[in-house]
Design an enzyme around this catalytic site. Sequence first.
Site, PDB file in Angstrom:
ATOM      1  N   HIS A   1     -32.077   7.796 -16.971  1.00 35.78           N
ATOM      2  CA  HIS A   1     -32.114   6.898 -15.811  1.00 35.78           C
ATOM      3  C   HIS A   1     -32.644   5.525 -16.218  1.00 35.78           C
ATOM      4  O   HIS A   1     -32.166   4.500 -15.749  1.00 35.78           O
ATOM      5  CB  HIS A   1     -33.008   7.493 -14.714  1.00 35.78           C
TER       6      HIS A   1
ATOM      7  N   ASP B   1     -33.260   3.338  -8.247  1.00 38.75           N
ATOM      8  CA  ASP B   1     -32.485   4.518  -8.610  1.00 38.75           C
ATOM      9  C   ASP B   1     -32.246   5.359  -7.359  1.00 38.75           C
ATOM     10  O   ASP B   1     -33.186   5.583  -6.575  1.00 38.75           O
ATOM     11  CB  ASP B   1     -33.304   5.313  -9.642  1.00 38.75           C
TER      12      ASP B   1
ATOM     13  N   GLN C   1     -28.646   7.413 -30.946  1.00 40.51           N
ATOM     14  CA  GLN C   1     -27.334   8.013 -30.651  1.00 40.51           C
ATOM     15  C   GLN C   1     -26.171   7.015 -30.783  1.00 40.51           C
ATOM     16  O   GLN C   1     -25.100   7.359 -31.272  1.00 40.51           O
ATOM     17  CB  GLN C   1     -27.341   8.615 -29.244  1.00 40.51           C
TER      18      GLN C   1
ATOM     19  N   ASN D   1     -24.710   9.507 -19.388  1.00 38.80           N
ATOM     20  CA  ASN D   1     -24.810   8.416 -20.369  1.00 38.80           C
ATOM     21  C   ASN D   1     -24.104   8.779 -21.666  1.00 38.80           C
ATOM     22  O   ASN D   1     -23.422   7.956 -22.269  1.00 38.80           O
ATOM     23  CB  ASN D   1     -26.275   8.085 -20.671  1.00 38.80           C
ATOM     24  N   SER D   2     -24.269  10.028 -22.087  1.00 35.02           N
ATOM     25  CA  SER D   2     -23.637  10.449 -23.335  1.00 35.02           C
ATOM     26  C   SER D   2     -22.117  10.368 -23.228  1.00 35.02           C
ATOM     27  O   SER D   2     -21.444   9.924 -24.153  1.00 35.02           O
ATOM     28  CB  SER D   2     -24.072  11.876 -23.700  1.00 35.02           C
TER      29      SER D   2
ATOM     30  N   GLU E   1     -21.100   6.759 -23.330  1.00 34.19           N
ATOM     31  CA  GLU E   1     -21.232   6.222 -24.695  1.00 34.19           C
ATOM     32  C   GLU E   1     -20.055   6.669 -25.556  1.00 34.19           C
ATOM     33  O   GLU E   1     -19.511   5.887 -26.341  1.00 34.19           O
ATOM     34  CB  GLU E   1     -22.575   6.665 -25.301  1.00 34.19           C
TER      35      GLU E   1
HETATM   36  N1  UDP Z   1     -30.145   9.751 -26.784  1.00 38.51           N
HETATM   37  C1  UDP Z   1     -30.617   9.148 -27.907  1.00 38.51           C
HETATM   38  N2  UDP Z   1     -30.877   9.911 -28.992  1.00 38.51           N
HETATM   39  C2  UDP Z   1     -30.670  11.249 -29.023  1.00 38.51           C
HETATM   40  C3  UDP Z   1     -30.173  11.868 -27.868  1.00 38.51           C
HETATM   41  C4  UDP Z   1     -29.911  11.079 -26.745  1.00 38.51           C
HETATM   42  O1  UDP Z   1     -30.814   7.931 -27.942  1.00 38.51           O
HETATM   43  O2  UDP Z   1     -30.953  11.856 -30.052  1.00 38.51           O
HETATM   44  C5  UDP Z   1     -29.876   8.919 -25.587  1.00 38.51           C
HETATM   45  C6  UDP Z   1     -28.403   8.834 -25.287  1.00 38.51           C
HETATM   46  O3  UDP Z   1     -27.829   7.782 -26.014  1.00 38.51           O
HETATM   47  C7  UDP Z   1     -28.372   8.642 -23.785  1.00 38.51           C
HETATM   48  C8  UDP Z   1     -29.668   9.295 -23.292  1.00 38.51           C
HETATM   49  O4  UDP Z   1     -30.476   9.515 -24.445  1.00 38.51           O
HETATM   50  O5  UDP Z   1     -28.403   7.270 -23.462  1.00 38.51           O
HETATM   51  C9  UDP Z   1     -29.421  10.641 -22.657  1.00 38.51           C
HETATM   52  O6  UDP Z   1     -28.853  10.480 -21.412  1.00 38.51           O
HETATM   53  P1  UDP Z   1     -27.783  11.500 -20.847  1.00 38.51           P
HETATM   54  O7  UDP Z   1     -27.422  11.024 -19.487  1.00 38.51           O
HETATM   55  O8  UDP Z   1     -26.668  11.669 -21.797  1.00 38.51           O
HETATM   56  O9  UDP Z   1     -28.540  12.873 -20.810  1.00 38.51           O
HETATM   57  P2  UDP Z   1     -29.968  13.329 -20.198  1.00 38.51           P
HETATM   58  O10 UDP Z   1     -30.971  13.093 -21.257  1.00 38.51           O
HETATM   59  O11 UDP Z   1     -30.217  12.515 -18.964  1.00 38.51           O
HETATM   60  O12 UDP Z   1     -29.750  14.772 -19.930  1.00 38.51           O
END
Ligand code: UDP
Length: 465
Positions: A22, A120, A344, A363-364, A367
Amino acid sequence: MEASKQAHKAHVLVVPFPGQGHINPMLQFSKRLASKGIKPTLTPTVYIAKSMHTTTIPTLYGPPIQLRPISDGYDDGGKNQAQSTAVYLDSLRVHGPKTLVQLVKKLIEEGDPVKAIIYDGFLPWALDVAKQFGLLGVVFFTQSCSVNSIYYHVQRGLIQLPLQGPGPSTVSVPGAPELQPWEVPSFVGQYGSYPFWFHVVLEQFSNIDQVDWVLCNIFYDMEKEVVDWMAKMWKIRTIGPTVPSYYLDKRLEDDKDYNLQFFKPNTILCKNWLDSKPKHSVIYISFGSAAKLSEEQFEELAQGLKISNQTFLWVVRESEQAKLPKRFIDETSELGLVVSWASQLEVLSHEATCCFVTHCGFNSVLEALCIGVPVVGVPQYTDQGTNAKFMEDVWRVGIRAKIDEKGIVRREEVEKCIREMMGGRKKEEFMMNVAKWKKLAKQAMDEGGSSDKNIDEFVAYLTEC
Ligand code: UDP
């Protein structure tokens, strides 16, 4: 007012829910606003702000973004300090608005009042605070419009729960494909599974009819019909994807990564390791910041990776590492690398990376679309099943791994999905589609693109009101 305080067009508060998935998009959106002359002040919780050891996010294109914390009631330990998630969410609901009111008053006293609160959707009480002070209330959705439309329909009683009748019942909302029960957000599809999260996602719509703007972290082409339907009710604008500019339009010079990371990334280790691998050879696996997998699922993933005999980079958060099979890391040291957190975006954009095995956090998925990496979806809960459905059947950039009757993706399925990604029948189609979405995402954020125009319209409104 001092000269420095007049240099911007408007001052706004940006209030994210305290979760990695978020904060990332809302901070990124703040950077976009800052690049267009707005002064955004971001409000992480006290605990997150303390853990980040910084009070500002520097930018090359304007003044730094200030961090002015609010409290969740757990200033020394955040959500880990609370007895349970339910207790934590209750505490946030009590302390959040109180400390947000104090912050708004403080900014008035400092001669730097805000015009709007961009909050949010998970924090609808922020709208009440905005209205209390006569400010604009702007809700920011970090999840997809289809997911939010389903929550809206449930909140208004337009979808009855529980879904399961004598046979499996599907869910349809305007503009989205028909969803099977397992493709519906889990808080709805598995009614009663996480009552406290169910409450949070529905509460988003309790006061939405009073908001001034609705901003969504997608670009229009991703969910056109759903956005058009929502536009009949609210002033909704798509402003995404909020992936750092470096991976899209490259207009924000220093915007290469997410600045507030809850976990420390093993950036150099990952880069050196990836540099030593051939092009398109590495499977990248990550389940984001919050998902907790069962030991059985870890075992199956690990064995599936072994059987597939492909190089892999697997992010297993420290708190999850004990669930890996004993000796797995030693036994696969020639083949793979396990790290506790990665950068990531750098991993996805590295030429050695071939595909992304992900829980389909929104977000994933965004990306992967923006950077152009095909996906194997292994959704766990919340909106991930819906995102996986869109990823596979609407955006068509990958496949969803099949689960067995226990909800587990077995090793043979892991191996099969990886084989598909390494050169299966549909690989070419996925590559073509990711290239298409990557181009569309960039176009949306380019000058005059759909999202850029929407941000400009929002900025103009903030400036004039
Ligand atoms: N992320 C990261 N490194 C990692 C795993 C995840 O920087 O090793 C980041 C990823 O790029 C994304 C966020 O953490 O921006 C995860 O958000 P997402 O909505 O995908 O999943 P959540 O963590 O909310 O379940």
